[in-house]
Design a protein around this motif. Sequence first.
Motif: not given
Length: 338
Positions: A167-179, A193-196
């Motif tokens: 969960r913390e990883a998803l929240e760190r990158v802002g979840g799924y992009s609505p685009v 991956r870009n976040s490490g």
Amino acid sequence: MPLVTVVAVVRDEEPYLEAMVRSILEQDYPHPLHMVLAVGPSRDRTHEIADKLAAETGRVTVVDNPTGSKPLGLNAGLERMPEGHSIFVRVDGHTVAEPTYVRRAVEALQVAGADGVGGRMMPVGDVPVQKAVARAMSHPAGLGSASFHTGGSAGPAETVYLGTFRREALERVGGYSPVYVRAQDWELCLRLRNSGSLLWFDPSLVVEYKPRRTLGAVATQFWRTGMWRREVVRRNPGTANLRYLAPPTAVVILSVSVLLAVVGLVAGWVPVTLLGLTPPATYLLGVLAASAHAATRRPRLDLPSALALPATLMTMHMAWGAGFLRGLTERVRVDDGL
């Protein structure tokens, strides 16, 4: 073992929804699993079935997803994870998870030290065309050589199918992009991956998937997927590769070749006609050879399904390639909930 929430975005899933939910709630995980169903506008009894399951089980939360958008629905599920639940597991309405799936996915996540783990999609059909689609989707000639389609060894991955995430990883990158109404998994994994983050493929994790049942439905699915893949490449040019560019290239070559053959035939230019017919004939032979190889893999396809396989592969290739060339239309944006 950490507490887990399973999230699914569903829409028009009446034939499959209850089996999917039961397969999750009956997992052998040591803690009761919580499930969030983000229900989009449906033309069948999907919402009614979801509400019934929520009332019967007490472990299902139903949230409205008025646009039907998958990334918005997944983010709604992420926001509604109960306090203390640290693992986010995504499933789809067409999937059925084997009883040990969640436990083994979380164990793989912990052993690998990854932020996301995924396994293999196992397409399963009930009728000839659906069986042909299932076999095509698990063959390199159908959807390429991605490990979650064709298998392989456990190890780091660029993307994961569905996915079990911290969960913390998803929240760190802002979840799924609505685009990204489609290809949202791939885009999310790129940002992780870009976040490490480390993403991990485990071939022992298998999720059953029910493909479309008719060639018309397959054509529509792949046409729209091709459109969205073009949008991904437009926004991330460095992600273009041979697997993505092969179908649109084939559509262009075959279209020009057929036109050349027609011109040669009308004008009586035999060499031009033969030149124009060479690419389509080569492509057809390739499809027939790939179909024969796919149909005879164990377990062998029955005859009606094997006969449907060449048309299935061509539908997937041409629809995907044409959609990629066309690019997103406003109608598709609206229909897909953007």
